[in-house]
Design a protein around this motif. Structure first.
Motif, PDB file in Angstrom:
ATOM      1  N   GLU A  52      12.837  11.023 -30.123  1.00 52.72           N
ATOM      2  CA  GLU A  52      12.502  12.444 -30.215  1.00 52.72           C
ATOM      3  C   GLU A  52      11.855  12.816 -28.890  1.00 52.72           C
ATOM      4  OE1 GLU A  52      11.109  14.074 -34.159  1.00 52.72           O
ATOM      5  OE2 GLU A  52       9.375  14.584 -32.929  1.00 52.72           O
ATOM      6  N   GLN A 107      10.266  17.033 -41.769  1.00 55.17           N
ATOM      7  CA  GLN A 107       9.172  16.183 -41.295  1.00 55.17           C
ATOM      8  C   GLN A 107       7.834  16.662 -41.859  1.00 55.17           C
ATOM      9  OE1 GLN A 107       9.258  15.843 -37.019  1.00 55.17           O
ATOM     10  NE2 GLN A 107      11.292  14.918 -37.028  1.00 55.17           N
ATOM     11  N   GLY A 118       6.423  21.564 -39.331  1.00 53.70           N
ATOM     12  CA  GLY A 118       5.447  22.648 -39.267  1.00 53.70           C
ATOM     13  C   GLY A 118       5.416  23.470 -40.530  1.00 53.70           C
ATOM     14  N   ALA A 170       5.997  13.014 -35.979  1.00 53.78           N
ATOM     15  CA  ALA A 170       5.248  12.329 -34.905  1.00 53.78           C
ATOM     16  C   ALA A 170       3.755  12.574 -35.070  1.00 53.78           C
ATOM     17  CB  ALA A 170       5.708  12.860 -33.549  1.00 53.78           C
TER      18      ALA A 170
HETATM   19  C1  LIG Z   1      -3.255  14.533 -35.609  1.00 53.75           C
HETATM   20  C2  LIG Z   1      -1.891  14.962 -35.137  1.00 53.75           C
HETATM   21  C3  LIG Z   1      -1.282  14.270 -34.107  1.00 53.75           C
HETATM   22  C4  LIG Z   1      -0.019  14.658 -33.658  1.00 53.75           C
HETATM   23  N1  LIG Z   1       0.603  13.945 -32.661  1.00 53.75           N
HETATM   24  C5  LIG Z   1       1.845  14.318 -32.251  1.00 53.75           C
HETATM   25  C6  LIG Z   1       2.526  13.565 -31.244  1.00 53.75           C
HETATM   26  O1  LIG Z   1       2.031  12.564 -30.737  1.00 53.75           O
HETATM   27  N2  LIG Z   1       3.753  14.001 -30.856  1.00 53.75           N
HETATM   28  C7  LIG Z   1       4.357  15.113 -31.394  1.00 53.75           C
HETATM   29  O2  LIG Z   1       5.487  15.444 -31.029  1.00 53.75           O
HETATM   30  N3  LIG Z   1       3.731  15.819 -32.366  1.00 53.75           N
HETATM   31  C8  LIG Z   1       2.505  15.452 -32.788  1.00 53.75           C
HETATM   32  N4  LIG Z   1       1.894  16.178 -33.778  1.00 53.75           N
HETATM   33  C9  LIG Z   1       2.576  17.338 -34.342  1.00 53.75           C
HETATM   34  C10 LIG Z   1       3.322  16.946 -35.615  1.00 53.75           C
HETATM   35  O3  LIG Z   1       4.386  16.036 -35.349  1.00 53.75           O
HETATM   36  C11 LIG Z   1       3.928  18.173 -36.311  1.00 53.75           C
HETATM   37  O4  LIG Z   1       4.932  18.743 -35.497  1.00 53.75           O
HETATM   38  C12 LIG Z   1       2.896  19.238 -36.639  1.00 53.75           C
HETATM   39  O5  LIG Z   1       1.720  18.656 -37.171  1.00 53.75           O
HETATM   40  C13 LIG Z   1       3.461  20.214 -37.651  1.00 53.75           C
HETATM   41  O6  LIG Z   1       3.840  19.558 -38.824  1.00 53.75           O
HETATM   42  P1  LIG Z   1       2.957  19.610 -40.178  1.00 53.75           P
HETATM   43  O7  LIG Z   1       2.880  21.031 -40.582  1.00 53.75           O
HETATM   44  O8  LIG Z   1       3.722  18.766 -41.156  1.00 53.75           O
HETATM   45  O9  LIG Z   1       1.615  19.049 -39.838  1.00 53.75           O
HETATM   46  C14 LIG Z   1       0.635  15.776 -34.252  1.00 53.75           C
HETATM   47  C15 LIG Z   1       0.006  16.457 -35.306  1.00 53.75           C
HETATM   48  C16 LIG Z   1      -1.239  16.062 -35.750  1.00 53.75           C
HETATM   49  C17 LIG Z   1      -1.865  16.808 -36.900  1.00 53.75           C
END
Ligand SMILES: Cc1cc2nc3c(=O)[nH]c(=O)nc-3n(C[C@H](O)[C@H](O)[C@H](O)COP(=O)(O)O)c2cc1C
Length: 329
Positions: free
Chosen positions: A132, A266, A246, A20
């Motif tokens: 989700e 993800q 994450g 997301a």
């Molecule tokens: C710019 C940005 C916007 C995000 N927007 C959402 C969101 O709208 N909803 C959500 O559940 N997580 C959101 N996330 C969290 C991501 O879905 C993810 O859980 C988090 O970045 C960890 O994953 P990664 O290590 O692959 O970045 C966002 C993350 C980033 C960096």
């Protein structure tokens, strides 16, 4: 080589999918994500506050125009500041579904079990393959007990399951006293999957101005370890799907996640850094590694690391003691 995996009852060509985020805000990027090799796409979240503002002009049952609540609600963005209003979100779901063949998962983000969750029905009607549910719960209220919070989340999932047919994944933070119990409760309430873990955007402090400074940094592989630990501890105890979010920064991180028990992996930070073709690099890295180990299907890999052994907690404690004792000055 069969990289197929089943997540929330959906068949994915391989485990690597878009988390997301704003990555899927525009149709041209959505197509680039699919062309780059993403196996599924989670859309950005629609927030509880947006829905309740649109439906009743209230946030957490408070009127932002009422002077009594103005201060408490001042930091929430005004409705026009969100990229997608609730109706636009539904239209976006329809358009993304039309644009790609991979599964499209919508996201709702909230913290109470108010009427906003009914919006899930409209999301289902718009054609999303799954939902989700991001439960954002900081638990700072001294009158709010762990049991009350956990019951609230469980009831929210139960209510949603009673009103929609599409599968639901619950995205949670790691800060529960007994996460294993919470995971089981959610599975019993009908959750089709769990997404581990929410990342909290911890504000920093500017010591010159003595103010909080919001900080949003991309993740690194270091954040994956907590997720691996819980995946490994839970995968053999749960029947529902597990996704990791994450700290998946490299193909090796992806392989570790599957070994620890993830059905789906993800990615957000890694794609923001490297672009959509990184999905192909993740898939190829996994395929090459499986070939080198003579595996022919994901199911042979998934959950080979099992954190659940006969002694369970004793095994955990033994490892903890061994790790601390192995350090020599
Ligand atoms: C710019 C940005 C916007 C995000 N927007 C959402 C969101 O709208 N909803 C959500 O559940 N997580 C959101 N996330 C969290 C991501 O879905 C993810 O859980 C988090 O970045 C960890 O994953 P990664 O290590 O692959 O970045 C966002 C993350 C980033 C960096």
């Amino acid at each position: 080589m069969n990289l197929n995996t089943t997540y929330l009852g959906l068949t994915l060509a391989h485990p690597f999918m878009v988390g997301a985020s704003p990555l899927a805000d525009h149709l041209d990027t959505v197509k680039r994500l699919e062309d780059g090799g993403a196996a599924a796409i989670v859309l950005r979240s629609l927030f509880e506050e947006q829905i309740t503002m649109a439906e009743s002009a209230r946030i957490h049952q408070m009127d932002p125009l009422d002077p009594e609540f103005a201060k408490a609600l001042a930091e929430f963005p005004r409705p026009e500041k969100y990229p997608l209003a609730p109706d636009d979100y539904l239209e976006h779901v329809r358009r993304v579904k039309d644009a790609v063949r991979v599964p499209v998962i919508a996201s709702l983000n909230g913290m109470t079990s108010e009427s906003w969750a009914r919006f899930a029905t409209s999301i289902e009607q718009a054609g999303a393959d799954a939902l989700e549910l991001n439960i954002y719960e900081m638990a700072t209220d001294a009158d709010d007990s762990a049991m009350a919070i956990e019951s609230r989340i469980r009831d929210l999932v139960k209510d949603l399951k009673a009103s929609i047919r599409m599968p639901i994944a619950v995205k949670l933070g790691p800060f529960f006293t007994a996460f294993g119990h919470v995971a089981h409760q959610l599975e019993r309430a009908g959750a089709d999957g769990l997404v581990l873990f929410n990342r909290f955007y911890e504000p920093d402090i500017d010591v010159q101005n003595m103010t909080c400074v919001p900080r949003l940094e991309f993740s690194t592989s270091a954040e994956l370890l907590l997720r691996l630990r819980w995946l490994a501890a839970l995968h053999a105890r749960l029947r529902c799907s597990l996704a990791v979010t994450g700290g998946v920064a490299t193909p090796v991180d992806g392989i570790k996640s599957i070994l620890a028990g993830a059905h789906a992996v993800q990615l957000v930070s890694a794609i923001l850094r490297h672009g959509p073709p990184y999905f192909s690099a993740m898939r190829e890295g996994l395929a090459r590694w499986m070939e080198s180990k003579a595996f022919s299907a994901i199911e042979e890999v998934r959950g080979r690391i099992d954190g659940r052994t006969a002694g369970e907690d004793l095994f955990e404690r033994a490892n903890y003691i061994r790790t601390l004792q192995s350090w020599t000055a």
